[in-house]
Design a protein around this motif. Sequence first.
Motif, PDB file in Angstrom:
ATOM      1  N   SER A 111       0.839  -1.252   0.008  1.00  0.00           N
ATOM      2  CA  SER A 111      -0.040  -0.205  -0.183  1.00  0.00           C
ATOM      3  C   SER A 111       0.961   1.221  -0.055  1.00  0.00           C
ATOM      4  O   SER A 111       0.193   2.363  -0.493  1.00  0.00           O
ATOM      5  N   VAL A 112       2.174   1.184   0.290  1.00  0.00           N
ATOM      6  CA  VAL A 112       3.030   2.262   0.262  1.00  0.00           C
ATOM      7  C   VAL A 112       3.759   2.359  -0.819  1.00  0.00           C
ATOM      8  O   VAL A 112       3.760   3.391  -1.441  1.00  0.00           O
ATOM      9  N   SER A 113       4.327   1.225  -1.427  1.00  0.00           N
ATOM     10  CA  SER A 113       5.089   1.306  -2.586  1.00  0.00           C
ATOM     11  C   SER A 113       4.935  -0.181  -3.374  1.00  0.00           C
ATOM     12  O   SER A 113       5.080  -1.215  -2.508  1.00  0.00           O
ATOM     13  N   ASN A 114       4.653  -0.216  -4.797  1.00  0.00           N
ATOM     14  CA  ASN A 114       4.652  -1.440  -5.190  1.00  0.00           C
ATOM     15  C   ASN A 114       5.619  -1.836  -6.550  1.00  0.00           C
ATOM     16  O   ASN A 114       5.429  -2.460  -7.359  1.00  0.00           O
ATOM     17  N   PHE A 115       6.294  -0.694  -6.493  1.00  0.00           N
ATOM     18  CA  PHE A 115       7.434  -0.864  -7.659  1.00  0.00           C
ATOM     19  C   PHE A 115       9.009  -1.015  -7.146  1.00  0.00           C
ATOM     20  O   PHE A 115       9.350  -0.111  -6.212  1.00  0.00           O
ATOM     21  N   ILE A 116       9.762  -1.857  -7.896  1.00  0.00           N
ATOM     22  CA  ILE A 116      11.142  -1.952  -7.324  1.00  0.00           C
ATOM     23  C   ILE A 116      11.858  -1.360  -8.686  1.00  0.00           C
ATOM     24  O   ILE A 116      12.130  -1.666  -9.884  1.00  0.00           O
ATOM     25  N   ASP A 117      12.517  -0.202  -8.543  1.00  0.00           N
ATOM     26  CA  ASP A 117      13.107   0.599  -9.463  1.00  0.00           C
ATOM     27  C   ASP A 117      14.701  -0.286  -9.391  1.00  0.00           C
ATOM     28  O   ASP A 117      15.814  -0.024  -8.788  1.00  0.00           O
ATOM     29  N   TYR A 118      14.791  -1.101 -10.386  1.00  0.00           N
ATOM     30  CA  TYR A 118      16.040  -1.714 -10.878  1.00  0.00           C
ATOM     31  C   TYR A 118      17.171  -0.798 -11.270  1.00  0.00           C
ATOM     32  O   TYR A 118      18.462  -1.285 -11.028  1.00  0.00           O
ATOM     33  N   ASP A 119      16.808   0.325 -12.070  1.00  0.00           N
ATOM     34  CA  ASP A 119      17.763   1.070 -12.560  1.00  0.00           C
ATOM     35  C   ASP A 119      18.561   1.657 -11.592  1.00  0.00           C
ATOM     36  O   ASP A 119      19.550   2.077 -11.335  1.00  0.00           O
ATOM     37  N   LEU A 121      19.048   0.496  -8.387  1.00  0.00           N
ATOM     38  CA  LEU A 121      20.018  -0.501  -7.916  1.00  0.00           C
ATOM     39  C   LEU A 121      21.216  -0.501  -8.538  1.00  0.00           C
ATOM     40  O   LEU A 121      22.275  -1.005  -7.914  1.00  0.00           O
ATOM     41  N   GLY A 122      21.030  -0.477  -9.818  1.00  0.00           N
ATOM     42  CA  GLY A 122      22.328  -0.392 -10.670  1.00  0.00           C
ATOM     43  C   GLY A 122      23.072  -1.735 -10.783  1.00  0.00           C
ATOM     44  O   GLY A 122      24.330  -1.844 -10.776  1.00  0.00           O
ATOM     45  N   PHE A 123      22.235  -2.935 -10.887  1.00  0.00           N
ATOM     46  CA  PHE A 123      22.919  -4.163 -11.070  1.00  0.00           C
ATOM     47  C   PHE A 123      23.580  -4.311 -12.516  1.00  0.00           C
ATOM     48  O   PHE A 123      23.345  -3.575 -13.238  1.00  0.00           O
ATOM     49  N   LYS A 124      24.649  -4.995 -12.353  1.00  0.00           N
ATOM     50  CA  LYS A 124      25.568  -5.150 -13.536  1.00  0.00           C
ATOM     51  C   LYS A 124      25.732  -6.838 -14.015  1.00  0.00           C
ATOM     52  O   LYS A 124      25.441  -7.449 -13.315  1.00  0.00           O
ATOM     53  N   GLY A 125      26.078  -6.959 -15.364  1.00  0.00           N
ATOM     54  CA  GLY A 125      26.268  -8.184 -15.619  1.00  0.00           C
ATOM     55  C   GLY A 125      25.008  -8.923 -15.974  1.00  0.00           C
ATOM     56  O   GLY A 125      24.018  -8.591 -16.111  1.00  0.00           O
ATOM     57  N   LYS A 126      25.043 -10.341 -15.660  1.00  0.00           N
ATOM     58  CA  LYS A 126      23.786 -11.184 -15.806  1.00  0.00           C
ATOM     59  C   LYS A 126      22.776 -10.806 -14.670  1.00  0.00           C
ATOM     60  O   LYS A 126      21.626 -11.034 -14.655  1.00  0.00           O
ATOM     61  N   PHE A 127      23.296 -10.030 -13.513  1.00  0.00           N
ATOM     62  CA  PHE A 127      22.215  -9.815 -12.474  1.00  0.00           C
ATOM     63  C   PHE A 127      21.126  -8.831 -12.894  1.00  0.00           C
ATOM     64  O   PHE A 127      20.036  -8.538 -12.647  1.00  0.00           O
TER      65      PHE A 127
END
Length: 482
Positions: A111-119, A121-127
Motif C-alpha cells: 500500500s506504500v509502494s509496489n514498484f522496484i526501481d532496478y535502474d 539499484l544499478g545491477f551489472k552483468g547477468k544480474f
Amino acid sequence: MMNRDSPKGKDESKLRRWVANLQLESWQLELLITGFSIFLLATGIGEYNEINRNIQENKLNPGANGLNPLLSISINFILDTIPIGMKFFLINLLIHLLLRGFWIGIVGLSSVSNFIDYDKLGFKGKFRKFMPENVRSLDELIVYLDKISSVIFAYTFLLVFSIISVVIVFAIGMSLMSVTVILSTSQELTVWVGILNLLAIFVVLFYFILAVIFFLDTLFFSAFKKSKWFSVLYYPIYRVFSVISLSILYRSIYYHLITTYKRKQIVGISFVLVIVLIVTLKADALDVNVFYPERTNISEQYMVDEVYDDLRADDHFIHRLSLPSKYVENGFLELFLRYNPKDNGILELLCPDSYKLSPEEGVMQGFKAGMKAQMDTTLNVDELIRDKNYEAKLIESLFCQTQIFEIYIDGELYPNPEYAFKTHSSNGERGYLTIIDVAELGRGKHLLEVKKLKAGGTARLRGVQTSDLKMEPMSKLNFWIQ
C-alpha cells in the motif's frame, strides 16, 4: 443451458457471489481459527495427558476381567497417538500463522509502494537481466503467499485426519488379532478351535493387506482407481475402508489438492512438515545425560519421588506402592500397596470367593427389600440388602488377596503383616494398607523391598494357572528412622 434470469439461475448466481466473497475474506477466518486452535492446543496438551493418564490408570488395564488385553492395548495406542497429532497440528498452525503474518506485512508494504526501481539499484552483468525476471513483485508475492497459506491450512487438517484414520484402522486390526490370540491360547484345543483359529488368522491377514492397499492408493494419488482392471476389485475395498477410516469426512480436501496442485508440490510440503515433526519429537526425546542411569523402581540406589506421598505431584498416580514420607518419626511405617486390575486373573485363581465383593444395591433390589420390610415390620431393609456374613467374607478375602505380596525389611521377610482395604487420598487409588512396627530397627537408613506374584501376558490371555505364578521383585525403596 440454464437461464440466468430463472429463479434457480438467480439462486446459483447468488450462491456463487457469496462463496466468492467468502473466499476473498477467508484469511480472516483462517487467522481466527488458527489463533484459537493454537491457544487450545498449547493449553490442552497437558490437560489431555492428565485425562489420558487417568483413563489408562483406572479403566484400561490389560488383563482386567471383562477387558480383552489386546483391545485395551489398541485403545491405549489411540490415546497415546493423539498427543503426537496435537503437536503436529500445533506446528503446522504456527507455520501457517507465520506465513499469514508475513503476508499481512507484504499487503501493508504494497500500500506504500509496489514498484522496484532496478535502474536505481544499478545491477551489472547477468544480474541486470536475472533479477527483474526472477524477483516477484509485491502483488505477485501477495497472491503466492495467500495461496500457500490457504493450502497449508487445509492440508494440515487433511494430514491430521489421515493420521487418525491410520490409527483407527490399526487399532481395529489389533482388536481382531486378539481373537486369534484367545483361540491359540485356549485350553480346549479341539479340531474346531484350530479351524476357527486358522480362519481368524486369515481374516486378520486379509484385513491388514486390504488396509495397506487402501492407504497405498491414497499415497500414490489414487493410482488404483485409474487401473482399468484393478479398479473393479478395488471399488468394494475403497467403499468399506472409507467408512472404517472416516475418510468420507475429508476426502473432498484430498481430491481437490491432488487435482489443483502438482504432485511434487504436495510431496515437497508433506516432506517438510514430516521432517519438522520428526525434529520436534527428537528434540523432546534428546537425552544429554548419558552417564545417568535409567530410572528404576527396583533399586535402592535410585530415589523415586512418586513412592512418597509428601513428594509426589498431585497429578501423579500411585503405580505400585507408597509411603507417607521417606522419614519415619513415630516408629510405625505405613505401607500402601495398590490393587492392580492386571492381577485379576491371579486373584480369580487364588481367591475365587472374593469375586464381586461389593454388594449390589440396585434400585430393584432396594425396592424388593423395602416391600418385604413393609410386609414384615420385624425385618430391616439394610439387613435384607446386605449379606450377614459380609464382614467375614471381607476378612477372608483380604487375607487371601494380600498373599500375593511379600514384604522384606533390610533383606529379612516381615512375618504376618496385617492389612486393611484402603482408598488412597492421592487420586482415589484402591489398595491395601499395612502398618509395620520399625521402632526396634534403630535410627538411620533402611531398605524396604516388596515382592509380588506375577504371571506372563500369555498366561493372562488363556487363563492363569498355578504353574504360571512366580514371586518377583516389585519395588525397592529407602526410608530413614529419625
